[in-house]
Write a protein that holds these residues in place. Structure first.
Motif, PDB file in Angstrom:
ATOM      1  N   GLU A  50     -16.179   2.143  25.990  1.00  0.00           N
ATOM      2  CA  GLU A  50     -14.751   1.550  25.898  1.00  0.00           C
ATOM      3  C   GLU A  50     -14.860   0.644  24.459  1.00  0.00           C
ATOM      4  O   GLU A  50     -15.587  -0.095  24.343  1.00  0.00           O
ATOM      5  N   VAL A  51     -14.001   1.344  23.568  1.00  0.00           N
ATOM      6  CA  VAL A  51     -13.743   0.711  22.192  1.00  0.00           C
ATOM      7  C   VAL A  51     -12.572   0.163  22.143  1.00  0.00           C
ATOM      8  O   VAL A  51     -11.581   1.167  22.317  1.00  0.00           O
ATOM      9  N   LYS A  52     -12.075  -0.964  21.904  1.00  0.00           N
ATOM     10  CA  LYS A  52     -10.750  -1.359  21.362  1.00  0.00           C
ATOM     11  C   LYS A  52     -10.200  -1.672  19.911  1.00  0.00           C
ATOM     12  O   LYS A  52      -9.507  -1.853  19.577  1.00  0.00           O
ATOM     13  N   GLY A  53     -11.753  -1.798  19.161  1.00  0.00           N
ATOM     14  CA  GLY A  53     -11.513  -2.267  17.639  1.00  0.00           C
ATOM     15  C   GLY A  53     -11.391  -3.870  17.484  1.00  0.00           C
ATOM     16  O   GLY A  53     -11.163  -4.290  16.396  1.00  0.00           O
ATOM     17  N   ASP A  54     -11.201  -4.394  18.452  1.00  0.00           N
ATOM     18  CA  ASP A  54     -11.417  -5.978  18.491  1.00  0.00           C
ATOM     19  C   ASP A  54     -12.865  -6.473  18.707  1.00  0.00           C
ATOM     20  O   ASP A  54     -13.446  -6.203  19.778  1.00  0.00           O
ATOM     21  N   ASP A  58     -15.069  -5.791  22.105  1.00  0.00           N
ATOM     22  CA  ASP A  58     -15.864  -4.855  21.976  1.00  0.00           C
ATOM     23  C   ASP A  58     -17.720  -5.328  22.085  1.00  0.00           C
ATOM     24  O   ASP A  58     -18.366  -4.754  22.898  1.00  0.00           O
ATOM     25  N   LEU A  59     -17.683  -6.468  21.763  1.00  0.00           N
ATOM     26  CA  LEU A  59     -19.136  -7.161  21.938  1.00  0.00           C
ATOM     27  C   LEU A  59     -19.054  -7.405  23.505  1.00  0.00           C
ATOM     28  O   LEU A  59     -20.288  -7.216  23.916  1.00  0.00           O
ATOM     29  N   VAL A  60     -18.212  -7.917  24.042  1.00  0.00           N
ATOM     30  CA  VAL A  60     -18.319  -8.140  25.827  1.00  0.00           C
ATOM     31  C   VAL A  60     -18.593  -6.781  26.176  1.00  0.00           C
ATOM     32  O   VAL A  60     -19.355  -6.587  27.103  1.00  0.00           O
ATOM     33  N   GLU A  61     -17.944  -5.692  25.958  1.00  0.00           N
ATOM     34  CA  GLU A  61     -18.193  -4.368  26.380  1.00  0.00           C
ATOM     35  C   GLU A  61     -19.649  -3.913  26.130  1.00  0.00           C
ATOM     36  O   GLU A  61     -20.162  -3.412  26.950  1.00  0.00           O
ATOM     37  N   ASP A  62     -20.094  -4.350  24.786  1.00  0.00           N
ATOM     38  CA  ASP A  62     -21.639  -3.968  24.517  1.00  0.00           C
ATOM     39  C   ASP A  62     -22.596  -4.705  25.398  1.00  0.00           C
ATOM     40  O   ASP A  62     -23.541  -4.003  26.060  1.00  0.00           O
ATOM     41  N   LEU A  63     -22.239  -5.963  25.757  1.00  0.00           N
ATOM     42  CA  LEU A  63     -23.098  -6.865  26.750  1.00  0.00           C
ATOM     43  C   LEU A  63     -23.176  -6.233  27.975  1.00  0.00           C
ATOM     44  O   LEU A  63     -24.047  -5.927  28.684  1.00  0.00           O
ATOM     45  N   PHE A 100     -28.973  -6.924  24.710  1.00  0.00           N
ATOM     46  CA  PHE A 100     -28.197  -8.016  25.282  1.00  0.00           C
ATOM     47  C   PHE A 100     -28.162  -9.314  24.572  1.00  0.00           C
ATOM     48  O   PHE A 100     -27.156  -9.880  24.182  1.00  0.00           O
ATOM     49  N   GLN A 101     -29.436  -9.856  24.173  1.00  0.00           N
ATOM     50  CA  GLN A 101     -29.418 -10.947  23.576  1.00  0.00           C
ATOM     51  C   GLN A 101     -28.933 -10.966  22.073  1.00  0.00           C
ATOM     52  O   GLN A 101     -28.206 -11.865  21.776  1.00  0.00           O
ATOM     53  N   ARG A 102     -29.083  -9.929  21.372  1.00  0.00           N
ATOM     54  CA  ARG A 102     -28.617  -9.663  20.223  1.00  0.00           C
ATOM     55  C   ARG A 102     -27.035  -9.894  20.059  1.00  0.00           C
ATOM     56  O   ARG A 102     -26.168 -10.359  19.386  1.00  0.00           O
ATOM     57  N   PHE A 103     -26.542  -9.074  20.895  1.00  0.00           N
ATOM     58  CA  PHE A 103     -24.945  -8.978  21.147  1.00  0.00           C
ATOM     59  C   PHE A 103     -24.464 -10.237  21.654  1.00  0.00           C
ATOM     60  O   PHE A 103     -23.330 -10.674  21.244  1.00  0.00           O
ATOM     61  N   GLY A 104     -25.101 -11.095  22.295  1.00  0.00           N
ATOM     62  CA  GLY A 104     -24.693 -12.545  22.676  1.00  0.00           C
ATOM     63  C   GLY A 104     -24.837 -13.179  21.751  1.00  0.00           C
ATOM     64  O   GLY A 104     -23.894 -14.245  21.483  1.00  0.00           O
ATOM     65  N   GLU A 105     -25.835 -13.174  20.699  1.00  0.00           N
ATOM     66  CA  GLU A 105     -26.061 -14.225  19.558  1.00  0.00           C
ATOM     67  C   GLU A 105     -24.705 -13.943  18.493  1.00  0.00           C
ATOM     68  O   GLU A 105     -24.012 -14.723  18.200  1.00  0.00           O
ATOM     69  N   ALA A 106     -24.275 -12.533  18.622  1.00  0.00           N
ATOM     70  CA  ALA A 106     -23.212 -12.139  17.601  1.00  0.00           C
ATOM     71  C   ALA A 106     -21.964 -12.609  18.279  1.00  0.00           C
ATOM     72  O   ALA A 106     -21.051 -13.007  17.201  1.00  0.00           O
TER      73      ALA A 106
END
Length: 110
Positions: A50-54, A58-63, A100-106
């Protein structure tokens, strides 16, 4: 890495081992080739991403994807009794935790 593990575990299977196991239906379609599917047999495709370009969405989806992968590795570890396989799965699971930790930090820095 998972594909390499599957190949190593199946490359020397004897015909009787294939016939007498849950591996038989897979073997009919793919022999011992690595064909990426979910445990349900549903093949992987880019449509599952799931990629929205937002960036926030996108970070929440990555998490979520990292957590789903971690749970899959946890489930494999519950079923596997092979120490060599388990070592690799534990390594991959730990990478999911770090991702998960890195995406959360981002996400927090946005």
């Amino acid at each position: 890495m998972i594909g390499a593990i599957v190949h190593q575990l199946t490359r020397n299977l004897k015909d009787s081992q294939m016939k007498d196991s849950a591996f038989a239906p897979y073997f009919v379609d793919h022999t011992a080739g690595v064909y990426p599917t979910a445990a349900s047999g549903f093949p992987w495709s880019a449509a599952s991403m799931e990629v929205k370009g937002d960036p926030m969405a996108d970070l929440v989806e990555d998490l979520a994807a990292e957590q789903k992968a971690r749970v899959t590795y946890d489930n494999i570890l519950r079923l596997s009794d092979d120490p060599d396989v388990n070592d690799v799965i534990k390594f991959l699971r730990e990478r999911e935790v770090v991702h998960f930790q890195r995406f959360g930090e981002a996400l927090q820095s946005r």
